[in-house]
Write an enzyme that holds these catalytic residues in place. Structure first.
Site, mmCIF file in Angstrom:
data_model
loop_
_atom_site.group_PDB
_atom_site.id
_atom_site.type_symbol
_atom_site.label_atom_id
_atom_site.label_comp_id
_atom_site.label_asym_id
_atom_site.label_seq_id
_atom_site.Cartn_x
_atom_site.Cartn_y
_atom_site.Cartn_z
ATOM 1 N N ARG A 108 -8.431 -6.007 14.173
ATOM 2 C CA ARG A 108 -7.596 -5.250 15.101
ATOM 3 C C ARG A 108 -8.420 -4.053 15.532
ATOM 4 O O ARG A 108 -9.155 -3.457 14.737
ATOM 5 C CB ARG A 108 -6.316 -4.745 14.416
ATOM 6 N N ARG A 164 0.834 -1.221 0.000
ATOM 7 C CA ARG A 164 0.000 0.000 0.000
ATOM 8 C C ARG A 164 0.864 1.264 0.000
ATOM 9 O O ARG A 164 0.423 2.325 -0.403
ATOM 10 C CB ARG A 164 -0.879 0.039 1.265
ATOM 11 N N ASP A 191 -10.454 2.071 1.442
ATOM 12 C CA ASP A 191 -10.274 3.516 1.561
ATOM 13 C C ASP A 191 -11.597 4.195 1.247
ATOM 14 O O ASP A 191 -12.470 3.620 0.591
ATOM 15 C CB ASP A 191 -9.176 3.989 0.593
ATOM 16 N N ARG A 204 9.764 5.555 -3.489
ATOM 17 C CA ARG A 204 10.115 6.465 -4.591
ATOM 18 C C ARG A 204 11.602 6.799 -4.576
ATOM 19 O O ARG A 204 12.140 7.089 -3.506
ATOM 20 C CB ARG A 204 9.364 7.787 -4.466
ATOM 21 N N ARG A 209 1.246 5.811 16.667
ATOM 22 C CA ARG A 209 1.420 7.164 16.140
ATOM 23 C C ARG A 209 0.751 8.190 17.025
ATOM 24 O O ARG A 209 -0.108 7.860 17.841
ATOM 25 C CB ARG A 209 0.920 7.281 14.702
ATOM 26 N N TYR A 260 -10.565 -3.986 4.057
ATOM 27 C CA TYR A 260 -9.965 -2.681 4.296
ATOM 28 C C TYR A 260 -10.252 -1.831 3.064
ATOM 29 O O TYR A 260 -9.778 -2.130 1.972
ATOM 30 C CB TYR A 260 -8.450 -2.749 4.537
ATOM 31 N N GLU A 270 -2.347 6.602 19.410
ATOM 32 C CA GLU A 270 -3.112 5.468 18.889
ATOM 33 C C GLU A 270 -2.455 4.155 19.318
ATOM 34 O O GLU A 270 -1.310 3.897 18.963
ATOM 35 C CB GLU A 270 -3.088 5.579 17.360
HETATM 36 P P1 FAD Z 1 -18.357 2.847 8.911
HETATM 37 O O1 FAD Z 1 -17.820 4.221 8.865
HETATM 38 O O2 FAD Z 1 -17.821 1.925 9.915
HETATM 39 O O3 FAD Z 1 -19.950 2.951 9.096
HETATM 40 C C1 FAD Z 1 -20.748 1.849 9.471
HETATM 41 C C2 FAD Z 1 -21.842 2.374 10.378
HETATM 42 O O4 FAD Z 1 -22.776 1.316 10.618
HETATM 43 C C3 FAD Z 1 -21.329 2.821 11.743
HETATM 44 O O5 FAD Z 1 -21.707 4.159 11.992
HETATM 45 C C4 FAD Z 1 -21.999 1.858 12.714
HETATM 46 O O6 FAD Z 1 -22.378 2.482 13.950
HETATM 47 C C5 FAD Z 1 -23.239 1.450 11.935
HETATM 48 N N1 FAD Z 1 -23.793 0.163 12.362
HETATM 49 C C6 FAD Z 1 -23.136 -1.033 12.471
HETATM 50 N N2 FAD Z 1 -23.980 -1.991 12.905
HETATM 51 C C7 FAD Z 1 -25.199 -1.398 13.069
HETATM 52 C C8 FAD Z 1 -26.453 -1.858 13.508
HETATM 53 N N3 FAD Z 1 -26.660 -3.128 13.872
HETATM 54 N N4 FAD Z 1 -27.485 -0.979 13.564
HETATM 55 C C9 FAD Z 1 -27.312 0.322 13.226
HETATM 56 N N5 FAD Z 1 -26.129 0.808 12.804
HETATM 57 C C10 FAD Z 1 -25.087 -0.030 12.725
HETATM 58 N N6 FAD Z 1 -9.640 5.731 4.387
HETATM 59 C C11 FAD Z 1 -9.075 6.697 3.610
HETATM 60 O O7 FAD Z 1 -9.471 6.842 2.437
HETATM 61 N N7 FAD Z 1 -8.092 7.529 4.102
HETATM 62 C C12 FAD Z 1 -7.634 7.424 5.370
HETATM 63 O O8 FAD Z 1 -6.740 8.182 5.779
HETATM 64 C C13 FAD Z 1 -8.198 6.417 6.210
HETATM 65 N N8 FAD Z 1 -7.768 6.279 7.477
HETATM 66 C C14 FAD Z 1 -8.303 5.292 8.254
HETATM 67 C C15 FAD Z 1 -7.824 5.154 9.558
HETATM 68 C C16 FAD Z 1 -8.323 4.157 10.364
HETATM 69 C C17 FAD Z 1 -7.824 4.044 11.782
HETATM 70 C C18 FAD Z 1 -9.280 3.241 9.856
HETATM 71 C C19 FAD Z 1 -9.784 2.103 10.697
HETATM 72 C C20 FAD Z 1 -9.777 3.376 8.562
HETATM 73 C C21 FAD Z 1 -9.297 4.408 7.752
HETATM 74 N N9 FAD Z 1 -9.792 4.610 6.467
HETATM 75 C C22 FAD Z 1 -9.227 5.581 5.666
HETATM 76 C C23 FAD Z 1 -10.937 3.827 5.951
HETATM 77 C C24 FAD Z 1 -12.304 4.517 6.241
HETATM 78 O O9 FAD Z 1 -12.490 4.638 7.635
HETATM 79 C C25 FAD Z 1 -13.453 3.703 5.634
HETATM 80 O O10 FAD Z 1 -13.277 3.616 4.247
HETATM 81 C C26 FAD Z 1 -14.864 4.284 5.869
HETATM 82 O O11 FAD Z 1 -15.043 4.877 7.111
HETATM 83 C C27 FAD Z 1 -15.870 3.144 5.721
HETATM 84 O O12 FAD Z 1 -17.202 3.624 5.725
HETATM 85 P P2 FAD Z 1 -18.384 2.607 5.997
HETATM 86 O O13 FAD Z 1 -19.649 3.388 5.832
HETATM 87 O O14 FAD Z 1 -18.211 1.389 5.177
HETATM 88 O O15 FAD Z 1 -18.195 2.117 7.506
HETATM 89 N N1 UDP Z 2 4.051 0.918 7.736
HETATM 90 C C1 UDP Z 2 5.253 0.812 8.392
HETATM 91 N N2 UDP Z 2 5.828 1.925 8.934
HETATM 92 C C2 UDP Z 2 5.244 3.133 8.860
HETATM 93 C C3 UDP Z 2 4.007 3.261 8.192
HETATM 94 C C4 UDP Z 2 3.439 2.129 7.657
HETATM 95 O O1 UDP Z 2 5.799 -0.266 8.497
HETATM 96 O O2 UDP Z 2 5.807 4.125 9.388
HETATM 97 C C5 UDP Z 2 3.453 -0.312 7.184
HETATM 98 C C6 UDP Z 2 2.552 -1.024 8.200
HETATM 99 O O3 UDP Z 2 2.661 -2.411 7.981
HETATM 100 C C7 UDP Z 2 1.177 -0.532 7.833
HETATM 101 C C8 UDP Z 2 1.297 -0.509 6.308
HETATM 102 O O4 UDP Z 2 2.634 -0.024 6.076
HETATM 103 O O5 UDP Z 2 0.151 -1.391 8.294
HETATM 104 C C9 UDP Z 2 0.292 0.354 5.600
HETATM 105 O O6 UDP Z 2 0.388 1.673 6.115
HETATM 106 P P1 UDP Z 2 -0.858 2.605 6.079
HETATM 107 O O7 UDP Z 2 -0.415 3.965 6.456
HETATM 108 O O8 UDP Z 2 -1.592 2.403 4.805
HETATM 109 O O9 UDP Z 2 -1.849 2.018 7.140
HETATM 110 P P2 UDP Z 2 -1.896 1.942 8.710
HETATM 111 O O10 UDP Z 2 -0.705 2.600 9.289
HETATM 112 O O11 UDP Z 2 -3.192 2.651 9.012
HETATM 113 O O12 UDP Z 2 -1.955 0.464 8.921
#
Ligand code: FAD
Ligand code: UDP
Length: 373
Positions: free
Chosen positions: A248, A171, A355, A175, A279, A353, A305
């Site tokens: 996780r 992912r 985005d 570069r 982080r 997973y 986190e």
């Molecule tokens: P969710 O946002 O999880 O929405 C699902 C909803 O369903 C929730 O509000 C939940 O309460 C509700 N729900 C579940 N069960 C029920 C039930 N039984 N009844 C009623 N409601 C319910 N993507 C990026 O593009 N850039 C990023 O930088 C990025 N950073 C991330 C960092 C983290 C730590 C994580 C975990 C993900 C990240 N993502 C990122 C991914 C991003 O969070 C997801 O793509 C997006 O939020 C998914 O949207 P969703 O609607 O599928 O799920």
């Molecule tokens: N990663 C790493 N070191 C860093 C940043 C990322 O080893 O400083 C690795 C790690 O395995 C991570 C993956 O690259 O799970 C993808 O990174 P990304 O930023 O997409 O996701 P996240 O950190 O949220 O898992």
């Protein structure tokens, strides 16, 4: 009242689908068990800063249709993600690029960097990488693997790098140029005013019921709509009857500090194995340290986190897409095929997973498929 669609989950998937349904004249009810909309992209205004409550979210995409669609509901700022890595006090640029190589080895040219990486890679004789450790060493060599990847990844996933799939590390861009942009995306930014406001705009005119768990009142909800778009966990839908899918989870430790600048960057990764957290996010730098009127903010909000293994009742964040879980997920998919009224979507409904841009594009495609019926 009877609806064309009941959307379970007011996250980005549910909000996109509901918005399209409503603008195409369908009746739709959105329910969410949380007390707010926006799912995991929810932001909350604290000290005039839009704090990313469920982890940092940076929007990035190459998909112009998705970008144009979301720009109806928000204006994105010019934020470009350039996290830095802190390895025992040594600071490195991410993603892995010429700045990283220069700091690590003192090299100046791409040729010099390539020769070092190639030497380290050859020393281990990896032909075809079979796991994350081998993949990482093949891409950037052993020094970077040891200092910037191994500790971070093993904390993040709670598993050894040799037990993780190579795809996770692919992912990240590598570069041989001086370019600190974490993403290879044509469009990137953070919604001005926060993600919550963007989702509220998407849901404008849509009936939304918060604090409502669909699964606790399933037979009632199933009666009131022709179709159900379910974005909760797929195994929860089936009462976990085939077993639990593993995730996780993350614990967030948030602090308001009475100083204007804690770390000088939105994201600092701690890549050693001793530091417990992965982080620290300093939210104000997603918005250049200013409020909506352009004033400098006197205080700051940070979040540490801590990744940990998910147990039932906690928020599921990252699906563990190893073989065991993928096989279990497939069994749930087979069950879901028999639910002709229900469509599973989003990151929890499809155990992927995802985005944000992919979430939006999949919800758009789903509406294209079913919306015409
Ligand atoms: P969710 O946002 O999880 O929405 C699902 C909803 O369903 C929730 O509000 C939940 O309460 C509700 N729900 C579940 N069960 C029920 C039930 N039984 N009844 C009623 N409601 C319910 N993507 C990026 O593009 N850039 C990023 O930088 C990025 N950073 C991330 C960092 C983290 C730590 C994580 C975990 C993900 C990240 N993502 C990122 C991914 C991003 O969070 C997801 O793509 C997006 O939020 C998914 O949207 P969703 O609607 O599928 O799920
Ligand atoms: N990663 C790493 N070191 C860093 C940043 C990322 O080893 O400083 C690795 C790690 O395995 C991570 C993956 O690259 O799970 C993808 O990174 P990304 O930023 O997409 O996701 P996240 O950190 O949220 O898992």
């Amino acid at each position: 009242m009877h609806y064309d669609y009941l959307v379970v989950g007011a996250g980005l998937f549910g909000a996109t689908f509901a918005n399209l349904a409503r603008s195409n004249g369908k009746s739709v009810l959105v329910v969410d068990k949380r007390s707010h909309v926006a799912g995991n992209i929810y932001t909350e205004r604290i000290e005039n800063i839009n704090v990313h409550i469920y982890g940092a979210h940076i929007f990035h995409t190459n998909n112009k249709a998705v970008w144009d669609y979301l720009n109806q509901f928000t204006t994105f700022n010019r934020y470009t993600n350039s996290p830095i890595a802190d390895y025992k006090g040594e600071i490195y640029s991410l993603p892995f690029n010429m700045y990283t190589f220069n700091k690590m080895w003192g090299v100046k040219t791409p040729k010099e960097a390539f020769e070092i990486i190639d030497g380290q890679r050859k020393g281990l004789g990896i032909e075809k990488p079979q796991n994350l450790e081998q993949q990482a060493i093949s891409l950037v060599g052993t020094d970077i693997y040891e200092k910037l990847i191994k500790g971070y990844t093993e904390k993040q996933w709670g598993r050894e790098c040799s037990q993780l799939p190579a795809s996770i590390i692919k992912r990240l861009p590598v570069r041989f140029t001086y370019d600190n942009n974490y993403f290879n995306a044509l469009y990137q930014g953070i919604p001005i005013g926060g993600y919550t406001q963007m989702v509220e705009n998407m849901l404008d005119g849509v009936e939304v019921k918060l604090n409502s768990d669909y699964l606790k009142n399933k037979s009632y909800y199933d009666e009131i709509a022709d179709r159900i778009i379910y974005t909760g966990p797929i195994d929860a839908y089936f009462g976990y009857k085939l077993g639990y899918l593993e995730y996780r989870t993350l614990k967030f430790e948030q602090e308001i500090l009475d100083i204007p600048n804690f770390q000088g960057n939105a994201v600092v990764n701690y890549t050693d194995s001793e530091t417990q957290f992965t982080r620290i996010i300093e939210h104000k730098w997603f918005e250049f340290g200013k409020d909506d009127d352009g004033h400098e903010l006197p205080r700051t909000v940070i979040t540490r986190e801590y990744p940990c293994e998910w147990v039932s009742g906690e928020e599921p964040y990252y699906p563990v897409n190893d073989r065991k879980n993928s096989e279990l997920y497939e069994k749930y998919v087979n069950l879901s095929r028999k639910q002709d009224k229900v469509i599973f979507g989003g990151r929890l409904g499809t155990y992927r997973y995802y985005d944000m841009d992919l979430v939006v594009s999949e919800a758009m495609s789903l509406f294209d498929c079913v919306g015409a019926i």
